[in-house]
Design an enzyme around this catalytic site. Sequence first.
Site, PDB file in Angstrom:
ATOM      1  CG  ASP A   1      -0.368  -0.075   2.515  1.00  0.00           C
ATOM      2  OD1 ASP A   1       0.876  -0.153   2.588  1.00  0.00           O
ATOM      3  OD2 ASP A   1      -1.103  -0.045   3.520  1.00  0.00           O
ATOM      4  CB  SER A   2       4.586   1.677  -0.106  1.00  0.00           C
ATOM      5  OG  SER A   2       4.789   0.509  -0.878  1.00  0.00           O
TER       6      SER A   2
ATOM      7  CG  ASP B   1       0.435  -4.017   2.062  1.00  0.00           C
ATOM      8  OD1 ASP B   1       0.490  -4.873   2.972  1.00  0.00           O
ATOM      9  OD2 ASP B   1       1.297  -3.127   1.903  1.00  0.00           O
TER      10      ASP B   1
ATOM     11  CE  LYS C   1       3.234  -5.896   3.877  1.00  0.00           C
ATOM     12  NZ  LYS C   1       2.754  -4.730   4.653  1.00  0.00           N
TER      13      LYS C   1
ATOM     14  CD  GLU D   1       0.648  -1.490   7.794  1.00  0.00           C
ATOM     15  OE1 GLU D   1       0.383  -0.655   8.679  1.00  0.00           O
ATOM     16  OE2 GLU D   1       1.168  -1.191   6.702  1.00  0.00           O
TER      17      GLU D   1
ATOM     18  CD  GLU E   1       8.091  -0.197   7.474  1.00  0.00           C
ATOM     19  OE1 GLU E   1       7.149  -0.918   7.087  1.00  0.00           O
ATOM     20  OE2 GLU E   1       8.296   0.957   7.059  1.00  0.00           O
TER      21      GLU E   1
HETATM   22  O1  KIV Z   1       3.584  -1.121   1.668  1.00  0.00           O
HETATM   23  C1  KIV Z   1       4.757  -1.534   1.626  1.00  0.00           C
HETATM   24  O2  KIV Z   1       5.529  -1.266   0.705  1.00  0.00           O
HETATM   25  C2  KIV Z   1       5.221  -2.355   2.743  1.00  0.00           C
HETATM   26  C3  KIV Z   1       6.672  -2.717   2.798  1.00  0.00           C
HETATM   27  C4  KIV Z   1       7.447  -1.570   3.260  1.00  0.00           C
HETATM   28  C5  KIV Z   1       6.918  -3.913   3.637  1.00  0.00           C
HETATM   29  O3  KIV Z   1       4.442  -2.703   3.591  1.00  0.00           O
END
Ligand code: KIV
Length: 313
Positions: free
Chosen positions: A60-61, A99, A129, A131, A198
Site C-alpha cells: 500500500d506504499s 497489502d 498482508k 499490519e 519494519e
Molecule cells: O507497503 C509496503 O511497501 C510495505 C513494505 C514496506 C513492507 O508494507
Amino acid sequence: MSKHPEPERPQGAPQRKPVTLPQLAEMKRSGQPIVMVTAYDYPSAQVAEEAGVDIVLVGDSAAMTVLGYDSTVPVGMDEMVMLSAAVRRGLRTPLLVTDMPFGSYERSNEQAVENAQRLVKETGCDAVKIERGGASVDRARAIVRAGVPVMGHVGLTPQTATALGGFKAQGKTAERAAQIAEEALALQAAGCFAIVFEAVPAAITEALMPHMEVPVIGIGAGASTDGQVLVFHDLLGIFGGHTAKFVKRFADVRAEMVRGVSAYADEVRAGTFPGPEHIYSVDPAELSQFREWLDQESLSSGTFSHADWDWGP
Ligand code: KIV
C-alpha cells in the site's frame, strides 16, 4: 504502444518454478536469504521477475510512491485490486502478496475475509498482508482459516504511523520491544506464513529471531532476518521524496528518466524528432491520388464524401 511481451528470463537461465510457501519455509531452515521487493504495475513486475526475486509485494506504499498521497492511509480496495492485477500480469515466478489497505480488514473478521478473498479472486495474488498485532491477530487467523495465506507486519506499521508517533523506529524501549515481540509471536501462532519487521533496532530483531519459526522479512530491522524487502521506487531512486534511513539506493533511475524526457522535449522543440527512421512511408501513386482528392472543389464546399470519388480499380 508495443504489444506486451511475456515476462523475460535472462538468456540461458532455466525456467524457475513459481515460489511456494513450503519453499520459503525451507529457505528459512536452510539459511538461504529471501529477497522481496514491492511492485505496483506491469513493468515493475516484469523487472522483479527478470531480477529473480522470491516475493513481490503490491504494497500500500503505492499510495505514496505511485498515487502521490502523503501516507498509505487513503488508498482503497479498488486501487489495490487494479494495481495487483497489473502486477500479476507481469509475474510468473515470485510469490505475489498484496497489502490489504487501511479500512479493509479492521472492522470484523467477516470484512477481512471478504476483502482478502476479493484480492485473491480478482487479482490472482497468492497471499495478503495485514499490519499490526491486537485485533489484526484475529483477522489473520480468520483469513488463514478461509484459505488465504497471510503475511503479518509489525514494528513501524505505516497505516497507523500517527498513533506510533510518526515514521520512526519502533522497539527502542524494552517495553515497546516486548510489545512487538508479543505481536509477532501472536501472528505466528495465528498461522501467518511470514512476518515483516519494519524499522526495529537490529539488536532487538536479533534477540527475537530464535523465537521465530516462520520467515521474517526485514526492512530497517538489521541483517539477522531471513530476508529483506525494499520499496521498488526507493531502491531504484525513482521516488523523489524523503527516504528512510534503512533505504539503500541501488540506482538513480529518476535522474535517468528526467534526462530522457528532457532530451525528448529538446528534440521535439528543435524539430529533430521524429527523424526519417521514425516515419511510415506511402506508395507515391497513392499519395498523388490522395492529393488529387484533397484538391477537389467539393472539399471546400463541405459536401464531399470519399465514397463518391472514383478511386480506380
Ligand atoms: O507497503 C509496503 O511497501 C510495505 C513494505 C514496506 C513492507 O508494507
